[in-house]
Scaffold this motif. Sequence first.
Motif, PDB file in Angstrom:
ATOM      1  N   PRO A 171       0.826  -1.219   0.000  1.00 54.50           N
ATOM      2  CA  PRO A 171       0.000   0.000   0.000  1.00 54.50           C
ATOM      3  C   PRO A 171       0.854   1.260   0.000  1.00 54.50           C
ATOM      4  O   PRO A 171       1.976   1.269   0.507  1.00 54.50           O
ATOM      5  CB  PRO A 171      -0.792  -0.113   1.307  1.00 54.50           C
ATOM      6  N   VAL A 172       0.313   2.320  -0.580  1.00 55.80           N
ATOM      7  CA  VAL A 172       0.947   3.634  -0.517  1.00 55.80           C
ATOM      8  C   VAL A 172       0.074   4.524   0.367  1.00 55.80           C
ATOM      9  O   VAL A 172      -1.141   4.325   0.437  1.00 55.80           O
ATOM     10  CB  VAL A 172       1.125   4.251  -1.924  1.00 55.80           C
ATOM     11  N   PRO A 173       0.684   5.487   1.061  1.00 53.41           N
ATOM     12  CA  PRO A 173      -0.090   6.334   1.970  1.00 53.41           C
ATOM     13  C   PRO A 173      -1.131   7.183   1.222  1.00 53.41           C
ATOM     14  O   PRO A 173      -0.822   7.790   0.201  1.00 53.41           O
ATOM     15  CB  PRO A 173       0.973   7.234   2.617  1.00 53.41           C
ATOM     16  N   VAL A 174      -2.332   7.182   1.758  1.00 56.03           N
ATOM     17  CA  VAL A 174      -3.415   8.017   1.235  1.00 56.03           C
ATOM     18  C   VAL A 174      -4.136   8.600   2.448  1.00 56.03           C
ATOM     19  O   VAL A 174      -4.356   7.900   3.438  1.00 56.03           O
ATOM     20  CB  VAL A 174      -4.407   7.192   0.369  1.00 56.03           C
ATOM     21  N   ALA A 175      -4.489   9.857   2.366  1.00 58.36           N
ATOM     22  CA  ALA A 175      -5.142  10.523   3.499  1.00 58.36           C
ATOM     23  C   ALA A 175      -6.414   9.787   3.909  1.00 58.36           C
ATOM     24  O   ALA A 175      -7.169   9.299   3.058  1.00 58.36           O
ATOM     25  CB  ALA A 175      -5.479  11.969   3.129  1.00 58.36           C
ATOM     26  N   ALA A 176      -6.639   9.717   5.209  1.00 63.13           N
ATOM     27  CA  ALA A 176      -7.808   9.005   5.734  1.00 63.13           C
ATOM     28  C   ALA A 176      -9.117   9.618   5.277  1.00 63.13           C
ATOM     29  O   ALA A 176     -10.139   8.938   5.215  1.00 63.13           O
ATOM     30  CB  ALA A 176      -7.752   8.966   7.257  1.00 63.13           C
ATOM     31  N   ASP A 177      -9.097  10.921   4.950  1.00 65.17           N
ATOM     32  CA  ASP A 177     -10.325  11.582   4.503  1.00 65.17           C
ATOM     33  C   ASP A 177     -10.406  11.687   2.983  1.00 65.17           C
ATOM     34  O   ASP A 177     -11.267  12.383   2.440  1.00 65.17           O
ATOM     35  CB  ASP A 177     -10.450  12.972   5.129  1.00 65.17           C
ATOM     36  N   ALA A 178      -9.520  10.974   2.277  1.00 65.27           N
ATOM     37  CA  ALA A 178      -9.555  10.970   0.810  1.00 65.27           C
ATOM     38  C   ALA A 178     -10.785  10.197   0.335  1.00 65.27           C
ATOM     39  O   ALA A 178     -11.345   9.381   1.078  1.00 65.27           O
ATOM     40  CB  ALA A 178      -8.292  10.328   0.257  1.00 65.27           C
ATOM     41  N   PRO A 179     -11.234  10.449  -0.897  1.00 59.90           N
ATOM     42  CA  PRO A 179     -12.356   9.668  -1.428  1.00 59.90           C
ATOM     43  C   PRO A 179     -12.065   8.170  -1.355  1.00 59.90           C
ATOM     44  O   PRO A 179     -10.906   7.739  -1.448  1.00 59.90           O
ATOM     45  CB  PRO A 179     -12.450  10.143  -2.885  1.00 59.90           C
ATOM     46  N   LEU A 180     -13.121   7.394  -1.181  1.00 58.42           N
ATOM     47  CA  LEU A 180     -12.952   5.947  -1.023  1.00 58.42           C
ATOM     48  C   LEU A 180     -12.241   5.327  -2.219  1.00 58.42           C
ATOM     49  O   LEU A 180     -11.421   4.416  -2.059  1.00 58.42           O
ATOM     50  CB  LEU A 180     -14.322   5.283  -0.812  1.00 58.42           C
ATOM     51  N   ALA A 181     -12.530   5.810  -3.423  1.00 58.28           N
ATOM     52  CA  ALA A 181     -11.851   5.260  -4.607  1.00 58.28           C
ATOM     53  C   ALA A 181     -10.344   5.460  -4.497  1.00 58.28           C
ATOM     54  O   ALA A 181      -9.565   4.553  -4.822  1.00 58.28           O
ATOM     55  CB  ALA A 181     -12.388   5.919  -5.880  1.00 58.28           C
ATOM     56  N   ASP A 182      -9.908   6.623  -4.021  1.00 58.74           N
ATOM     57  CA  ASP A 182      -8.476   6.881  -3.853  1.00 58.74           C
ATOM     58  C   ASP A 182      -7.881   5.965  -2.797  1.00 58.74           C
ATOM     59  O   ASP A 182      -6.758   5.457  -2.952  1.00 58.74           O
ATOM     60  CB  ASP A 182      -8.235   8.335  -3.461  1.00 58.74           C
ATOM     61  N   ARG A 183      -8.601   5.762  -1.710  1.00 52.72           N
ATOM     62  CA  ARG A 183      -8.086   4.878  -0.649  1.00 52.72           C
ATOM     63  C   ARG A 183      -7.984   3.439  -1.128  1.00 52.72           C
ATOM     64  O   ARG A 183      -7.036   2.722  -0.797  1.00 52.72           O
ATOM     65  CB  ARG A 183      -8.975   4.988   0.594  1.00 52.72           C
TER      66      ARG A 183
END
Length: 198
Positions: free
Chosen positions: A172-184
């Motif tokens: 996994p690569v870091p993605v903000a917790a509040d990012a859109p679900l598709a991005d996560r």
Amino acid sequence: MTLDLAPATSALAALIREVKDGQLTAPTPCGGLTVGELLDHIDGLSIAFAAAGAKEDRSDGGRPRTPDASRLGADWRDRLAAQLDALAEAWRPADAWRGTARVGGGEMPAEVAGAAAVDEVLVHGWDLAVATGQRFPGEDPALAEALETAYAWVRTVVEQQPNGSPGLFGAPVPVAADAPLADRLIGLTGRRPEHASA
């Protein structure tokens, strides 16, 4: 658990229809595959997961084949769209989600196979969109349930294999917790959502 795959398969089919012939040799974010090879992979997985949903045993056990763009032929846009429709139809009955299913060369709970199918359709749709300069419709409310299902499945896999799952996806690569679900979801599979087209 049951889930209508049609919103996800329809979104992927729409992306496929917009791929230009001249883009088939372009690179994708998927393991070094070209667009043409990715389309052949989608071709094979749509058949294998449709068979799994219909509880049909394939002689190859639903194992993934080595992607090869030369298999696409001239009718690939229509053929892949039809196969994606068939994939959604195979998972429409509640019984498709019960018991076990054979795919990927093994047997697994049908719910797991169905969730994996959703993930394959969504993530490869994103791969294709990025590679061909299209917009992935991750914010479409019709995809919300599919995204939630895929995210939950991938998160479970990552919890068991936090450094990546060979043959499935990278670390996994870091993605903000509040990012859109598709991005996560994309980040969980080792892809960088910032590569998506605007």
